[in-house]
Design a protein around this motif. Sequence first.
Motif, PDB file in Angstrom:
ATOM      1  N   GLY A 184       7.098   0.124   2.977  1.00  0.00           N
ATOM      2  CA  GLY A 184       7.807  -0.814   2.108  1.00  0.00           C
ATOM      3  C   GLY A 184       6.882  -1.760   1.367  1.00  0.00           C
ATOM      4  N   LYS A 185       7.460  -2.857   0.921  1.00  0.00           N
ATOM      5  CA  LYS A 185       6.707  -3.807   0.103  1.00  0.00           C
ATOM      6  C   LYS A 185       5.750  -4.669   0.923  1.00  0.00           C
ATOM      7  N   PRO A 209      11.400   1.818   0.210  1.00  0.00           N
ATOM      8  CA  PRO A 209      12.001   2.350  -1.026  1.00  0.00           C
ATOM      9  C   PRO A 209      12.602   3.737  -0.793  1.00  0.00           C
ATOM     10  N   LYS A 253       0.755  -6.955   1.710  1.00  0.00           N
ATOM     11  CA  LYS A 253       1.593  -6.860   0.524  1.00  0.00           C
ATOM     12  C   LYS A 253       1.364  -5.542  -0.213  1.00  0.00           C
ATOM     13  N   GLY A 254       2.476  -4.800  -0.427  1.00  0.00           N
ATOM     14  CA  GLY A 254       2.403  -3.550  -1.167  1.00  0.00           C
ATOM     15  C   GLY A 254       1.959  -2.360  -0.343  1.00  0.00           C
TER      16      GLY A 254
END
Length: 402
Positions: free
Chosen positions: A340-341, A316, A387-388
Amino acid sequence: MKDLHSSNLKFYHMSIAILSTLMILGALPLYWREDGVGWGLIWHSFIVLVGIVLLWVYPKRETNSMKTTMVLVAFVYFYTLLLVYPETSSNLVLVCFLPGIAILFFLPRLVYLSLALNVFFLSMIFSYVALIDQGQVYQYLYSDLEGNIFNFFASQAVFFLIFYLSYTRIKKQQMYFEQIQQTERMKTTGQLAAAVAHEIRNPITVVKGFIQLYSHDHSLGEEKKKHFLLMLEELKVAETVITDFLSVANPKEGRNTVRINIKEALHDVVDIIDSFALLNNIMIDVRAQKCYVSCTPMEFKQLMINVIKNAIEASPSGEIIQITAREQKKQVIIDVIDQGKGMSKEELHSIGSLFYSLKSKGTGLGLMICQNIVQSYNGTLQFSSEKGKGTKATICFPSVSK
């Protein structure tokens, strides 16, 4: 005891029915000895009931928490037998075999926890028998205390050795299987490239030649020449895709490798891609030690630009990408970490597959090229992600002396 479905589920239920019957019958001697219902029988019956319920529910909830609960309940049950039936020597054997239940689930932490708990609890019981009881209740333990202690610790060592060797072998087989999968992917891509690339490149070369010829025709207007230039640019894009296919399939034998200073090379790569990072409001932080690998400069730059570019596109706005390089055990390890994600386990497993990409306009060829470059120098490219929580790409090359 994993993936209990269809045919083996019936066998599992049959086995559990027999085991449940034996566990219930095991409480009857306590009933006869106490001449009625006592606290020992109530506790024994409660643990048996809990164990039976867990065994029947397990096929529907094969989770790590369920497995841990089952092992702990088994500990309580067998230690209850050891304490409630002090005159029965076979209970010590059952307690010694408790880590075998954890081994069935093949969870390293659960196995090590069961071994630690078994050593702790039985050490306490042996200490109690040696210092306080002295054979008054646990006569069979005290009569051969040294032998029982030796046999117990020997059995736990055997269980540890069995699990360690089995787990190591299965991990090696898993890595071998993943290597075979990657080889099959590369083989499929190579066959596809060999079958298609040249057939596409030949007509593109012809079309490109005629467009270049007509673009120099002064009788055509400037507007039409602009159209020719646009067509040439699009043909270059098509040629780039074909070149990517061929670079994946081509082993590039006989390449002229040189000794590359990783610290300098990483700073050169960052200088090239820094403008792209700034456009996305991303900062790149490089912390590299002076170490060396044998590679061609062009391939190393191609590899690092691909990996860093993916990290930039996944991050991001306003985040920092960290790049570290160090030498460890004759290996140069380069980490590219983004915030990132991240990726799921399924996405991680598929990453590097032909035409698999998490980007809307990606072809999946970029990472296949990276894998091909790294493997051609006896290195590895691995990804760890959640994730995340971002992704870490780890590149390993054999180090060379200065």
